[in-house]
Motif scaffolding. Sequence first.
Motif, PDB file in Angstrom:
ATOM      1  N   LYS A 131     -13.291  16.803 -54.363  1.00 40.82           N
ATOM      2  CA  LYS A 131     -13.788  16.447 -53.030  1.00 40.82           C
ATOM      3  C   LYS A 131     -15.025  15.547 -53.120  1.00 40.82           C
ATOM      4  CE  LYS A 131     -11.467  18.890 -49.788  1.00 40.82           C
ATOM      5  NZ  LYS A 131     -10.222  19.034 -50.551  1.00 40.82           N
ATOM      6  N   VAL A 132     -15.945  15.921 -54.016  1.00 36.50           N
ATOM      7  CA  VAL A 132     -17.160  15.113 -54.160  1.00 36.50           C
ATOM      8  C   VAL A 132     -16.795  13.699 -54.579  1.00 36.50           C
ATOM      9  CG1 VAL A 132     -19.227  14.803 -55.588  1.00 36.50           C
ATOM     10  CG2 VAL A 132     -18.735  17.022 -54.599  1.00 36.50           C
ATOM     11  N   ASN A 133     -15.854  13.600 -55.501  1.00 37.99           N
ATOM     12  CA  ASN A 133     -15.411  12.270 -55.946  1.00 37.99           C
ATOM     13  C   ASN A 133     -14.921  11.443 -54.768  1.00 37.99           C
ATOM     14  OD1 ASN A 133     -16.028  12.952 -58.497  1.00 37.99           O
ATOM     15  ND2 ASN A 133     -13.929  13.209 -59.223  1.00 37.99           N
ATOM     16  N   ARG A 134     -14.114  12.096 -53.918  1.00 36.99           N
ATOM     17  CA  ARG A 134     -13.483  11.355 -52.846  1.00 36.99           C
ATOM     18  C   ARG A 134     -14.465  11.066 -51.710  1.00 36.99           C
ATOM     19  NH1 ARG A 134      -8.778  14.533 -50.961  1.00 36.99           N
ATOM     20  NH2 ARG A 134      -8.360  14.738 -53.167  1.00 36.99           N
ATOM     21  N   VAL A 135     -15.196  12.108 -51.290  1.00 39.68           N
ATOM     22  CA  VAL A 135     -16.029  11.973 -50.079  1.00 39.68           C
ATOM     23  C   VAL A 135     -17.366  11.309 -50.383  1.00 39.68           C
ATOM     24  CG1 VAL A 135     -17.013  13.206 -48.119  1.00 39.68           C
ATOM     25  CG2 VAL A 135     -14.928  14.047 -49.191  1.00 39.68           C
ATOM     26  N   PHE A 136     -17.974  11.686 -51.496  1.00 39.26           N
ATOM     27  CA  PHE A 136     -19.327  11.184 -51.761  1.00 39.26           C
ATOM     28  C   PHE A 136     -19.369  10.183 -52.917  1.00 39.26           C
ATOM     29  CE2 PHE A 136     -20.284  14.936 -49.298  1.00 39.26           C
ATOM     30  CZ  PHE A 136     -21.314  14.507 -48.497  1.00 39.26           C
ATOM     31  N   GLY A 137     -18.275   9.570 -53.238  1.00 40.45           N
ATOM     32  CA  GLY A 137     -18.278   8.555 -54.282  1.00 40.45           C
ATOM     33  C   GLY A 137     -18.781   9.068 -55.609  1.00 40.45           C
ATOM     34  N   GLY A 183     -20.391  16.958 -60.388  1.00 38.52           N
ATOM     35  CA  GLY A 183     -20.827  15.771 -59.653  1.00 38.52           C
ATOM     36  C   GLY A 183     -21.965  16.042 -58.692  1.00 38.52           C
ATOM     37  N   ILE A 184     -22.592  17.225 -58.811  1.00 37.47           N
ATOM     38  CA  ILE A 184     -23.676  17.560 -57.889  1.00 37.47           C
ATOM     39  C   ILE A 184     -24.994  17.530 -58.650  1.00 37.47           C
ATOM     40  CG2 ILE A 184     -24.621  19.357 -56.400  1.00 37.47           C
ATOM     41  CD1 ILE A 184     -21.709  20.365 -56.141  1.00 37.47           C
ATOM     42  N   SER A 185     -25.981  16.834 -58.098  1.00 43.63           N
ATOM     43  CA  SER A 185     -27.265  16.840 -58.806  1.00 43.63           C
ATOM     44  C   SER A 185     -28.406  17.121 -57.839  1.00 43.63           C
ATOM     45  CB  SER A 185     -27.484  15.494 -59.499  1.00 43.63           C
ATOM     46  OG  SER A 185     -27.356  14.459 -58.561  1.00 43.63           O
ATOM     47  N   PHE A 186     -29.438  17.764 -58.343  1.00 43.68           N
ATOM     48  CA  PHE A 186     -30.637  18.002 -57.547  1.00 43.68           C
ATOM     49  C   PHE A 186     -31.584  16.843 -57.788  1.00 43.68           C
ATOM     50  CE2 PHE A 186     -28.971  22.303 -58.028  1.00 43.68           C
ATOM     51  CZ  PHE A 186     -28.949  22.676 -56.697  1.00 43.68           C
ATOM     52  N   VAL A 187     -32.040  16.213 -56.707  1.00 45.88           N
ATOM     53  CA  VAL A 187     -32.882  15.035 -56.869  1.00 45.88           C
ATOM     54  C   VAL A 187     -34.310  15.342 -56.426  1.00 45.88           C
ATOM     55  CG1 VAL A 187     -31.028  13.353 -56.683  1.00 45.88           C
ATOM     56  CG2 VAL A 187     -32.143  14.179 -54.610  1.00 45.88           C
ATOM     57  N   ALA A 188     -35.244  14.542 -56.951  1.00 47.43           N
ATOM     58  CA  ALA A 188     -36.655  14.812 -56.699  1.00 47.43           C
ATOM     59  C   ALA A 188     -37.102  14.261 -55.352  1.00 47.43           C
ATOM     60  CB  ALA A 188     -37.492  14.211 -57.812  1.00 47.43           C
ATOM     61  N   SER A 189     -36.466  13.183 -54.892  1.00 48.75           N
ATOM     62  CA  SER A 189     -36.949  12.568 -53.666  1.00 48.75           C
ATOM     63  C   SER A 189     -35.924  12.701 -52.549  1.00 48.75           C
ATOM     64  CB  SER A 189     -37.238  11.091 -53.915  1.00 48.75           C
ATOM     65  OG  SER A 189     -37.453  10.452 -52.672  1.00 48.75           O
ATOM     66  N   PRO A 190     -36.384  12.980 -51.328  1.00 46.84           N
ATOM     67  CA  PRO A 190     -35.445  13.016 -50.201  1.00 46.84           C
ATOM     68  C   PRO A 190     -34.787  11.655 -49.968  1.00 46.84           C
ATOM     69  CG  PRO A 190     -37.731  13.217 -49.445  1.00 46.84           C
ATOM     70  CD  PRO A 190     -37.751  13.341 -50.934  1.00 46.84           C
ATOM     71  N   ARG A 191     -35.413  10.593 -50.439  1.00 45.85           N
ATOM     72  CA  ARG A 191     -34.833   9.263 -50.246  1.00 45.85           C
ATOM     73  C   ARG A 191     -33.549   9.070 -51.047  1.00 45.85           C
ATOM     74  NH1 ARG A 191     -38.173   7.094 -46.852  1.00 45.85           N
ATOM     75  NH2 ARG A 191     -40.424   7.237 -47.141  1.00 45.85           N
TER      76      ARG A 191
END
Lengths: 175, 563
Positions: free
Chosen positions: A34-40, A74-82
Amino acid sequence: MVNPLTYVFRPKVTEKFEFSDSELEALGSELKTKVNRVFGHSLAIRELDSGSDNSTEIEISNLAGPYYDIERFGISFVASPRHADVLLVTGAVTLNMAEAVLKTYEAMPSPKFVVAVGDDACDGGIYKGSYAVLGGVDKILPVDIKIPGNPPSPKEILRGIFSLVKKSRYSLSDS
Amino acid sequence: MNSNKNTVSFLVSAGSKSRGNYQIPSNSAALATPSVLATRYSTDLMINIAGKEPKIIKGKNNEFYIPLTEKEFLTTVPALSEKSFVLISLFCVQNFEEDPDFTLFYIFRLDGFTDVFAFMRYVRRETTSIATVFPSACWYEREIRDGFGIEFTDAFDKRRLFLHEAYPEGFHPLLKSFKNGKIKAIKNPKEAYPFKKVEGEGVYQIPVGPVHAGIIEPGHFRFNVIGEPIFNLEIRLFYKHRGIEKLAEGKNPSACIPIAEAISGDETIANTVAFCTAVEKISGIEIPERANYLRAILLELERIYSHMGDLSGMITDIGFPRMTTPFLILRENIFRQNEFLTDSRFMKGVIDLGGVKKEISGEALSKLSLYLKTFVSQFESATEDAHTSSSLIDRFSTTGVLKKKLITPLNITGPIARAAGTKYDVRFDHPYGIYKDIPPERTIKIAGDVLSRFEVKAAEVLNSASLINKLIASIPGGAIIAETTEFAISNIPDGYALSMVEAARGQNLHWVYVRNGLINRYKVRTASFCNWQAIEHAVLRNIVPDFPLINKSFNLSYAGTDL
């Protein structure tokens, strides 16, 4: 001169990690599709604590640990909300955090999604009626998915993210 | 069963020895037993200074209350500071025992003695600060000012503490006249918080937070930096202030257990045990032996998983994922043990008034004991690996030194204080529950740097594991909850009690005051509240990139501080 190929073919130095959780693996591979398809191919999550009791943070950071290791889905936690697609908010929103919560949300690029994690984030939990909290996250941000629990386990959080990805497929195609 | 007596007498004799030829005079009848020397020592000081014997009220849990006149208070407090008494808490109660105004409780302890005592000071809207004599009083006084509107007229720091800009001036939530409920927050406040200003050539500021880059709790750090080294750090917390103390007011004691659990998620057991102990002391409940054992097993499990998080976090913060992984795997295993034993990974909903709510079978306990054998050997090899890495030692050693001389004036407790050369541990110094009979091992390091904190926490994980095994080997059968609990709680007399527990982060102090069967005042002070101030000192002259590492080596709870 050492042939660099020997590094590839020699026995691996890491130990075998004896752990398997078929339920997690099944959920993960479905999520990955799903992540591959929906969120590239990449879903970026920013975690934000708006007043939790800190156990929810521990469970969320466990997701990135060696047992669950959700980066492979395919899920990562990022440091910036941007950089984030999803804001994972824990805890009832305190008066002292309200401004920071709004600013974090505003810093995210659209389309963006909000997930409330834990009983307190869902509806204010035990803090209902306290002068110091506004209530659940939906008092201040548009919440897409609520994941109840005190705290929810890593697998429950992952299931919540999965239902968000399923749901957001429709909302993304709308826009 | 004799070990407790030995510990106490050892501590007492060591304490009196260090005070020269101090003689125990025959003072008040309330102080007849030998374990109340700190109180007696202080009252004798008072007799010397004020020339008359103070009134002493015996508390329910080896604590003493000494009501003082303003003059007696002002003359005695500096003497206590000179004699190295530690101010462990300061809080305010409105309408205490029919008093029309406010009562301030200054709680003191003295190294080597098991008793603690409270100076009671009666104040109206204004009073004076003792922060120049006891630096740890500074935050407490600001807290009382916010909560009750009492002005400390000569305080050097009069800024608000837990009420940020969103709260209107003149709002004081802990006043009895305020009924808990929604208030009108200030939108777009104009005033900014006045941080300490540092000016000069080459000085620049780095503001960090409240939202941080990682998955951690919110707080603001204001660095003043000259080049790379940190010249000054000011920490502003209380972003997570949820109004816990007010929330407890007017509630039934049993209804407060979820509130105690929510003080800090990873100190669930420590805080509920402390809260329940205070209520049990007020209502006169004796908890069964088996429950005492189970509580201690859970307390130690909590210490293990909490310390494991710190150890892995410290290694993560020097960018060494391969070394972190074994600690994370072992910690997840402990979470699974918690779930297996109590149906909750954070052991929520297990502790109850009168004992524990859920029985843990002998079979489950022996499985835990069996798992701990594997755990210990894997843990030992992981720490050994860490110790053989020269780059890890290089980053940890001499980084973020906490000076021993700060520990008493700031009441710094827990493993971070034991890594800086002090031996204080609530489990020894004010033993409660099963620790009276089965004391844990104690590990002390003196350097006070990140490496010492790493080593002390690693050693405490092993100490806790061996203590759990010891407890499982000798746990008696029987009830897990006192039979009289229900009756005692529904007929709870008016009263108050103080209880302390050694949480993973140090000394947690709870004070509960019950009137008409309901909580009238619930004061919580976790170890983190005091220990945050240690970080402001430990980072000085360290470089900014080492700050995350130093912060993690303390690993304090924001939730437990902000309440």
